[in-house]
Write an enzyme that holds these catalytic residues in place. Structure first.
Site, PDB file in Angstrom:
ATOM      1  N   ASP A 191       1.678  -2.543  -2.867  1.00 55.28           N
ATOM      2  CA  ASP A 191       0.888  -3.751  -2.664  1.00 55.28           C
ATOM      3  C   ASP A 191       1.393  -4.479  -1.424  1.00 55.28           C
ATOM      4  O   ASP A 191       1.797  -3.838  -0.449  1.00 55.28           O
ATOM      5  CB  ASP A 191       0.950  -4.635  -3.917  1.00 55.28           C
ATOM      6  CG  ASP A 191      -0.329  -5.427  -4.148  1.00 55.28           C
ATOM      7  OD1 ASP A 191      -0.549  -6.404  -3.406  1.00 55.28           O
ATOM      8  OD2 ASP A 191      -1.105  -5.075  -5.047  1.00 55.28           O
ATOM      9  N   SER A 208      -7.799  -5.924  -9.892  1.00 60.68           N
ATOM     10  CA  SER A 208      -6.374  -5.884  -9.568  1.00 60.68           C
ATOM     11  C   SER A 208      -5.521  -6.110 -10.801  1.00 60.68           C
ATOM     12  O   SER A 208      -4.662  -5.294 -11.151  1.00 60.68           O
ATOM     13  CB  SER A 208      -6.031  -6.963  -8.537  1.00 60.68           C
ATOM     14  OG  SER A 208      -6.329  -6.566  -7.245  1.00 60.68           O
ATOM     15  N   HIS A 265      -0.413 -11.501  -3.341  1.00 60.98           N
ATOM     16  CA  HIS A 265      -1.087 -10.571  -4.243  1.00 60.98           C
ATOM     17  C   HIS A 265      -0.104  -9.640  -4.937  1.00 60.98           C
ATOM     18  O   HIS A 265      -0.177  -9.435  -6.157  1.00 60.98           O
ATOM     19  CB  HIS A 265      -2.112  -9.757  -3.444  1.00 60.98           C
ATOM     20  CG  HIS A 265      -3.021  -8.931  -4.282  1.00 60.98           C
ATOM     21  ND1 HIS A 265      -2.748  -7.619  -4.604  1.00 60.98           N
ATOM     22  CD2 HIS A 265      -4.205  -9.210  -4.871  1.00 60.98           C
ATOM     23  CE1 HIS A 265      -3.728  -7.129  -5.345  1.00 60.98           C
ATOM     24  NE2 HIS A 265      -4.615  -8.072  -5.531  1.00 60.98           N
TER      25      HIS A 265
END
Length: 506
Positions: free
Chosen positions: A230, A451, A280
């Site tokens: 990520d 996600s 994120h």
């Protein structure tokens, strides 16, 4: 003596000339039709990609003309990725004795058509995969390579679709309205969105929808290592750092690495480190592995699992050379780490990137269980189905659905035939998503989309594997399927549906 030497010298010269002639003849003359010689505009290339997707197909560069591939290469800093091998599955450089020779032969061919030296062509050769990044300017070179059986693919390495579109959708899932999936915000959690358990951790509402708290009586992820590809891990969230072992979470490790190069120059190799500069990646690590803490913050699914994170990209949209290279490098690194059982990635692209596909295949060949986000978008790409690499057969595609359902996708989630599992992550009444630890210490936030569904599923898989440590990837995956809503009949758009974590660990 001279009479004897002279004939030998002449014969040697003739042999040399003959060899050169044969070598030149092996590089055929490539003719490009006049109507195919024009460089297509980035907008024309994007239109071809969109048309393919809107027709229900997964876009790959193999499916378009040489003119289109060449044009995309030129518009992407003249960078191309060339994958080679004896067949479509010959991606592992370590398993072939001829990889070096194949690469050299291709470089010589490229140099011939480009009329340059090899040192001016080769940008990077992967140490584990049969691929290399090269500079190509001429369409004849692309045409020559595409004719060779030795070439598995040749495609643009830096064509930026979303830069052409002028607006980037959030593909993996967002904590804010940011179009890149990034955000550093925190939020006060609604009391209806969590339940407090000992020693003082908040259990997200969605965990109860999947019987995760009940599954903790059987397994907590201990002994299993999850790798997350990520945007990295926050240096400011101690529960994912120095206090990874807090409360009921003990005896485990967290490691973070950086493989993303933050540079406009493709030849740059210096990474910007392992720290999350987006937010994120931190959210994904939290929902999968945050400790069962005593600080009044959200707990992760596998709160006793080990964690390894890779900062592989700047945001969730893998739209450039260094982003795609970073993801590929993260997959090969995790593949070569014997401790890693599960890989979770909540990023992607709307079309295939073969170097990433090679990385995924490499990790799969090492026995890794790979979960990828099915896709989360704004209205600008809501025509896209399951995104890449989630659509690959080596990946397990996951998407998000609304509370109390298994076939009503979240407002921004993708669905499609490649989806295998769903996670409830959007509340019906409030629209709230799943509570997670924020980027900053002692703060919480919400995260949604496919996600968070993907990272949640990776955590559930860790529970199953820790309960059955001798199992293979396929046994774990089969148990997840057997515990899900629609097993054994797979839903056409939502796979096996919601996983019941309690059934999966029993």
């Amino acid at each position: 003596m001279i009479r004897r030497i002279l004939p030998l010298m002449v014969a040697g010269l003739l042999l040399s000339l003959t060899s050169c002639s044969e070598n030149e003849q092996s590089f055929e003359t490539i003719s490009i039709a006049q109507e195919q010689r024009e460089l297509l505009t980035p907008q024309e290339i994007k239109a071809k990609i969109d048309a393919s997707i809107q027709n229900g197909m997964h876009f790959t560069w193999k499916a378009v003309t040489t003119q289109t591939v060449w044009s995309a290469i030129v518009h992407g800093n003249s960078l191309a990725t060339v994958g080679f091998g004896t067949d479509a599955n010959d991606f592992d450089r370590t398993k072939s004795n001829s990889s070096a020779a194949q690469q050299q032969a291709l470089l010589e061919r490229i140099a011939y058509y480009e009329q340059k030296e090899i040192k001016d062509i080769l940008v990077n050769a992967d140490p584990y995969l049969n691929l290399m990044d090269v500079r190509i300017e001429k369409q004849e070179t692309v045409a020559a390579l595409r004719k060779l059986g030795l070439v598995r693919y040749v495609e643009p390495a830096d064509f930026r679709y979303f830069s052409v579109a002028e607006m980037k959708p959030g593909i993996g899932g967002v904590t804010t309205q940011s179009d890149s999936g990034c955000g550093f915000e925190s939020a006060t959690l609604a009391t209806s969105d969590y339940t407090t358990v000992t020693p003082n951790a908040k259990v997200p509402w969605a965990f109860y929808s999947h019987n995760i708290p009940s599954a903790w009586s059987y397994a907590t992820g201990r002994g299993i290592t999850i790798g997350i590809v990520d945007t990295g891990l926050s240096p400011n969230q101690s529960l994912l750092g120095a206090n990874f072992n807090n409360g009921a979470s003990t005896g485990r490790t967290v490691q973070k690495f950086g493989v993303y190069v933050d540079s406009i120059w493709p030849w740059s190799t210096t990474t910007d480190g392992p720290n999350d500069q987006c937010g994120h990646g931190t959210s994904m690590a939290s929902v999968a592995t945050a400790p069962r803490n005593d600080r009044g913050l959200p707990v992760g699914v596998a709160y006793n699992a080990n964690l390894i994170t890779y900062r592989a990209a700047s945001n969730v949209v893998l739209d450039g050379y260094h982003e795609q290279n970073g993801v590929k490098n993260a997959f090969t690194a995790l593949a070569n780490n014997a401790n890693v059982k599960i890989i979770s990635m909540s990023m992607g692209h709307i079309f295939s990137v073969s170097k990433i596909a090679d990385g995924v295949k490499y990790a799969y060949s090492k026995g890794k269980l790979i979960f990828c986000a099915g896709g989360t978008s704004t209205s600008f790409t809501n025509f896209v189905g399951v995104i890449f690499p989630a659509w690959m057969p080596e990946a397990v595609a996951v998407t998000g659905v609304k509370e109390g359902t298994s076939n009503q996708k979240c407002d921004v989630c993708h669905s499609g035939s490649e989806i295998q599992f769903t996670i409830q992550m959007q509340r019906v009444a409030s629209g709230n998503t799943i509570p997670v630890d924020s980027y900053y210490d002692n703060q919480s936030d919400y995260v949604g989309g496919s996600s968070v569904a993907t990272a949640t599923t990776a955590g559930i898989a860790a529970l199953v594997w820790s309960k059955n440590p001798t199992w293979t990837r396929d046994q774990v995956l089969n148990k997840l399927r057997q515990s899900a809503t629609y097993y054994p009949t797979r839903n056409s758009n939502y796979g096996y549906g919601n996983i019941n974590a309690l059934l999966a660990v029993q």
